[in-house]
Design a protein around this motif. Structure first.
Motif, mmCIF file in Angstrom:
data_model
loop_
_atom_site.group_PDB
_atom_site.id
_atom_site.type_symbol
_atom_site.label_atom_id
_atom_site.label_comp_id
_atom_site.label_asym_id
_atom_site.label_seq_id
_atom_site.Cartn_x
_atom_site.Cartn_y
_atom_site.Cartn_z
ATOM 1 N N ASN A 1 4.236 -40.018 41.683
ATOM 2 C CA ASN A 1 3.203 -40.658 42.503
ATOM 3 C C ASN A 1 2.236 -41.451 41.638
ATOM 4 O OD1 ASN A 1 4.110 -39.879 45.051
ATOM 5 N ND2 ASN A 1 2.993 -37.954 44.995
ATOM 6 N N LYS B 1 1.926 -49.249 53.980
ATOM 7 C CA LYS B 1 1.432 -48.138 53.157
ATOM 8 C C LYS B 1 2.517 -47.116 52.855
ATOM 9 C CE LYS B 1 -3.268 -48.454 54.779
ATOM 10 N NZ LYS B 1 -4.313 -47.835 55.560
ATOM 11 N N LYS B 2 3.414 -46.927 53.777
ATOM 12 C CA LYS B 2 4.420 -45.885 53.618
ATOM 13 C C LYS B 2 5.597 -46.387 52.807
ATOM 14 C CE LYS B 2 5.106 -42.873 56.785
ATOM 15 N NZ LYS B 2 5.493 -42.124 57.977
ATOM 16 N N GLU C 1 -1.086 -51.168 57.629
ATOM 17 C CA GLU C 1 -0.762 -49.773 57.959
ATOM 18 C C GLU C 1 0.717 -49.468 57.718
ATOM 19 O OE1 GLU C 1 -1.985 -46.130 58.497
ATOM 20 O OE2 GLU C 1 -3.379 -47.794 58.657
ATOM 21 N N GLU C 2 1.615 -50.351 58.161
ATOM 22 C CA GLU C 2 3.050 -50.130 57.983
ATOM 23 C C GLU C 2 3.449 -50.233 56.515
ATOM 24 O OE1 GLU C 2 6.764 -49.003 58.782
ATOM 25 O OE2 GLU C 2 5.082 -48.972 60.177
ATOM 26 N N ASP D 1 5.689 -39.089 47.332
ATOM 27 C CA ASP D 1 5.184 -39.244 48.704
ATOM 28 C C ASP D 1 3.865 -40.006 48.713
ATOM 29 O OD1 ASP D 1 3.567 -37.298 47.597
ATOM 30 O OD2 ASP D 1 4.060 -35.755 49.078
ATOM 31 N N TYR D 2 3.747 -40.961 47.829
ATOM 32 C CA TYR D 2 2.511 -41.698 47.627
ATOM 33 C C TYR D 2 2.143 -42.573 48.830
ATOM 34 C CZ TYR D 2 -0.996 -44.713 45.589
ATOM 35 O OH TYR D 2 -2.158 -45.384 45.345
ATOM 36 N N THR D 3 0.891 -42.498 49.210
ATOM 37 C CA THR D 3 0.283 -43.401 50.188
ATOM 38 C C THR D 3 -0.986 -43.943 49.546
ATOM 39 O OG1 THR D 3 1.114 -42.069 52.019
ATOM 40 C CG2 THR D 3 -0.643 -43.615 52.520
ATOM 41 N N LYS E 1 5.370 -54.412 48.208
ATOM 42 C CA LYS E 1 5.635 -52.978 48.363
ATOM 43 C C LYS E 1 6.741 -52.545 47.403
ATOM 44 C CE LYS E 1 7.044 -49.855 52.083
ATOM 45 N NZ LYS E 1 7.308 -49.833 53.525
ATOM 46 N N THR F 1 11.046 -42.660 48.720
ATOM 47 C CA THR F 1 10.482 -41.320 48.573
ATOM 48 C C THR F 1 11.519 -40.316 48.063
ATOM 49 O OG1 THR F 1 11.017 -40.620 50.833
ATOM 50 C CG2 THR F 1 8.845 -41.663 50.479
#
Length: 171
Positions: A73, A10-11, A7-8, A27-29, A40, A17
């Motif tokens: 993105n 992903k950002k 979860e962490e 702002d890709y997730t 990442k 950004t």
């Protein structure tokens, strides 16, 4: 080896950004089931290059601004998520990319070979047949240690078929 995305993870960071520079340019997730190809992504250096050397600043909400964010993105996805079935920025069944009237390629081809290999192909200075996705990325990171930034210059036609003029630049 692909790395699972928690979860962490992903950002993207504020530096990646563009938020840390005062403007969100990507702002890709990723899809919840996606994995990063090799950790990442970090866009700090290329964003610094972009903000220092871009030639235009598009109004938020303009077609040029929307296309810019979409392409950035998409680039996160195309370079960092190997499984095209988990791509969110496009319909992979309809996607085709071509450069300067060249032969169009499909999403899976781009994911397997990498956009550098597909768009550069065979030239006097670069031989795509000698490079995998990973080695092509290494060549470009070595050639442009401060990043290979992308900028939308002008949009000639809007959806559904978007045609635009752009430039790459790097240090």
């Amino acid at each position: 080896m692909a790395e699972s995305i928690d979860e962490e993870g992903k950002k993207l960071s504020p530096e990646s950004t563009g938020q840390a520079f005062g403007e969100v340019i990507r702002d890709y997730t990723p899809h919840p089931d996606a994995s990063w190809r090799s950790g990442k992504p970090d866009y700090l250096l290329v964003n610094r290059t972009f903000f220092d050397h871009r030639s235009l600043e598009h109004e938020v909400g303009s077609l040029e601004h929307v296309v810019s964010k979409l392409i950035k993105n998409w680039a996160v996805e195309a370079h960092n998520v190997a499984d095209v079935h988990l791509w969110k920025t496009m319909d992979i069944n309809k996607f085709q990319a071509a450069l300067n009237g060249g032969c169009p390629v499909l999403a899976q081809q781009m994911s397997d070979l990498g956009s550098c290999n597909l768009f550069l192909g065979q030239t006097k200075e670069y031989n795509c047949r000698l490079h995998s996705f990973e080695t092509a990325q290494k060549v470009f990171r070595t050639a442009f240690p401060m990043g290979f930034a992308w900028e939308c210059l002008e949009v000639f036609s809007g959806p559904p078929t978007v045609v635009f003029k752009w430039r790459h630049f790097g240090k």
